[in-house]
Design a protein around this motif. Structure first.
Motif, PDB file in Angstrom:
ATOM      1  N   ALA A 113       0.915  -1.189   0.070  1.00 29.68           N
ATOM      2  CA  ALA A 113       0.044  -0.047  -0.022  1.00 29.68           C
ATOM      3  C   ALA A 113       0.727   1.226   0.053  1.00 29.68           C
ATOM      4  CB  ALA A 113      -0.956   0.046   1.150  1.00 29.68           C
ATOM      5  N   ILE A 114       1.929   1.209   0.882  1.00 23.64           N
ATOM      6  CA  ILE A 114       2.709   2.542   0.840  1.00 23.64           C
ATOM      7  C   ILE A 114       3.478   2.581  -0.451  1.00 23.64           C
ATOM      8  CG2 ILE A 114       5.053   3.312   1.888  1.00 23.64           C
ATOM      9  CD1 ILE A 114       4.061   2.103   4.574  1.00 23.64           C
TER      10      ILE A 114
ATOM     11  N   SER B  39       0.947   3.952  -3.111  1.00 20.35           N
ATOM     12  CA  SER B  39       0.990   5.333  -2.802  1.00 20.35           C
ATOM     13  C   SER B  39       1.861   6.149  -3.210  1.00 20.35           C
ATOM     14  CB  SER B  39       0.446   5.570  -1.226  1.00 20.35           C
ATOM     15  OG  SER B  39       1.225   6.269  -0.677  1.00 20.35           O
ATOM     16  N   ARG B  40       3.095   5.790  -3.075  1.00 19.29           N
ATOM     17  CA  ARG B  40       4.292   6.547  -3.164  1.00 19.29           C
ATOM     18  C   ARG B  40       4.651   6.716  -4.642  1.00 19.29           C
ATOM     19  NH1 ARG B  40       7.547   8.943  -0.030  1.00 19.29           N
ATOM     20  NH2 ARG B  40       9.237   8.817  -1.540  1.00 19.29           N
TER      21      ARG B  40
ATOM     22  N   GLY C 123       2.207   6.832  -6.886  1.00 18.11           N
ATOM     23  CA  GLY C 123       1.162   7.910  -7.337  1.00 18.11           C
ATOM     24  C   GLY C 123      -0.255   6.998  -7.752  1.00 18.11           C
ATOM     25  N   TRP C 124      -0.278   5.777  -7.510  1.00 19.66           N
ATOM     26  CA  TRP C 124      -1.342   4.723  -7.938  1.00 19.66           C
ATOM     27  C   TRP C 124      -2.628   4.979  -7.104  1.00 19.66           C
ATOM     28  CZ3 TRP C 124       2.747   0.349  -8.479  1.00 19.66           C
ATOM     29  CH2 TRP C 124       3.510   0.708  -9.477  1.00 19.66           C
ATOM     30  N   ILE C 125      -2.351   5.065  -5.896  1.00 20.51           N
ATOM     31  CA  ILE C 125      -3.328   5.255  -5.087  1.00 20.51           C
ATOM     32  C   ILE C 125      -3.304   6.290  -3.850  1.00 20.51           C
ATOM     33  CG2 ILE C 125      -4.012   2.746  -4.961  1.00 20.51           C
ATOM     34  CD1 ILE C 125      -3.018   2.264  -2.339  1.00 20.51           C
TER      35      ILE C 125
END
Lengths: 264, 264
Positions: free
Chosen positions: A255-256, A259-260, A262-264
């Motif tokens: 998840a991290i 997120s990094r 830029g997908w979620i």
């Protein structure tokens, strides 16, 4: 491999309690009646309570999503028809490499990592992994594929990740220093409780780079593993001081990184 | 509440297969012999195979960690002694608010969210939550505390989060617009598949601000819930297009927020 049986098993696994967000079919199945004893038929009739003329969310494995329609419900089989959408969107370039865990943990990770959209999932031999875990019926019977299908259906997706469990860390790392799909050098990050130099949330994730995340086995990385990871350009990163189960660490770190990136 | 019994139940839950990273005791227990039938005694003797003179990682619930020593192993009880370290570090200001889920899901979330270090966990009534879930024996018998203790022990920590399950969303949101421990306005983020305006990974997380993460119940937020969240300053954010189970979404979003806050 008997795809039909595997798909049916995968669906049985979460019938009737877990959500089946999309009912998956192999291409060869869609022109044939669906046996009433198939768990997907049971799900359609008993959980979704579909009647002739009703529609449902369907997906072709590694193909498009679409709508299925129940045409007839016979004593022996359901007749279905389908309207398919466009091809599935390309997946994000995210690969997970894991020191081979005990089968019970591997089952959870197969499903969770698939739900979170990994493109490839390599369970590898490492310095301190337990060789006997590779002998599990999870791998020899093809059971692993049920858990992957469950993760795909949960995610409302159709793409299956590549899964391997018979190679060592070196072979997997050396095979793809440059990602074949993007021709970019990979961004490699290995979780390590002992020799990490940075927190995972502060790792540099270059835009569009394929991401490779590596986690050690239960007993952690050995010195040779670490040398190899470093030589292959991996950064050793940590997830803080709280001790997480392997499957929690997989979800948290995927998840991290997503997120990094830029997908979620 | 019978803390002794609750602690024992919590330990029984993951005995002997799951890792017990620290063996937890209530303050009132540490000067008394530990019954051989207590699951912690069984874990010490049968899993960790400790002999008289051997040490183990111990923790006082909501107090310091330290080392325990097995002094004697009798037919009826173990005598233990302890050396405690300093007070536990303050937790990070992270609160989880959840539309009351089915008990099976709540059990997983109690443990996982605790492992990931939430300070408070509020299961709330919302427009579309199922009122009967609050009647579960999970809440009425105190079983919930076992799952929290399991999460604390997994994390190698001692602090218990605050847990509530008998309030509605409005009451919980209004109770703490400014965090009591930091006197800073909170950073509120609600996951929402339908009206999100930003991906979770791009949400603004001001340094040191207490973070409140809210997730709806199975059937999602209702319009009144959303109005209330917005009036309380919450940003509606999404986790991408892949559909996650509630417990996976909790782990993924807590991890992303902890990473954005600079904690992991």
């Amino acid at each position: 491999m008997n795809f039909q049986r595997d798909t049916a098993c995968a669906l049985r696994q979460f019938h009737p309690r877990l959500p089946v967000n999309v009912i998956l079919f192999e291409p060869a199945e869609v022109d044939r009646p669906l046996s009433r004893s198939d768990p997907r038929a049971q799900h359609l009739c008993e959980v979704l309570r579909r009647q002739p003329g009703d529609t449902f969310d369907a997906g072709l494995i590694d193909g498009p999503r679409g709508k299925g329609t129940v045409r007839t419900i016979g004593a022996e089989a359901l007749e279905l028809s389908f309207v398919w959408g466009g091809p599935p969107p390309p997946g994000e370039p995210l690969t997970l490499v894991l020191g081979l865990p005990r089968p019970q943990t591997a089952r959870k990770i197969l499903q969770e990592a698939t739900t979170l959209g990994v493109q490839a999932l390599h369970f590898v031999r490492t310095e301190r992994s337990e060789p006997q875990y590779a002998q599990s019926s999870l791998w020899s019977t093809g059971e692993w594929r049920r858990h992957v299908l469950a993760g795909v259906a949960q995610a409302f997706a159709t793409r299956m990740p590549e899964v391997t469990w018979d190679r060592d860390l070196a072979t997997v790392l050396d095979a793809a220093r440059v990602d074949a799909s993007t021709a970019l050098p990979r961004c490699g990050i290995a979780l390590d409780n002992y020799e990490a130099t940075v927190r995972l949330g502060a790792c540099d994730v270059p835009p569009a780079a394929p991401i490779w995340l590596a986690l050690g086995p239960e007993r952690g990385w050995g010195p040779t593993d670490r040398d190899r990871l470093r030589r292959c350009g991996f950064t050793l990163a940590h997830l803080g001081e709280r001790v997480l189960r392997a499957e929690t660490a997989v979800v948290a770190s995927l998840a991290i990184l997503r997120s990094r990136a830029g997908w979620i």
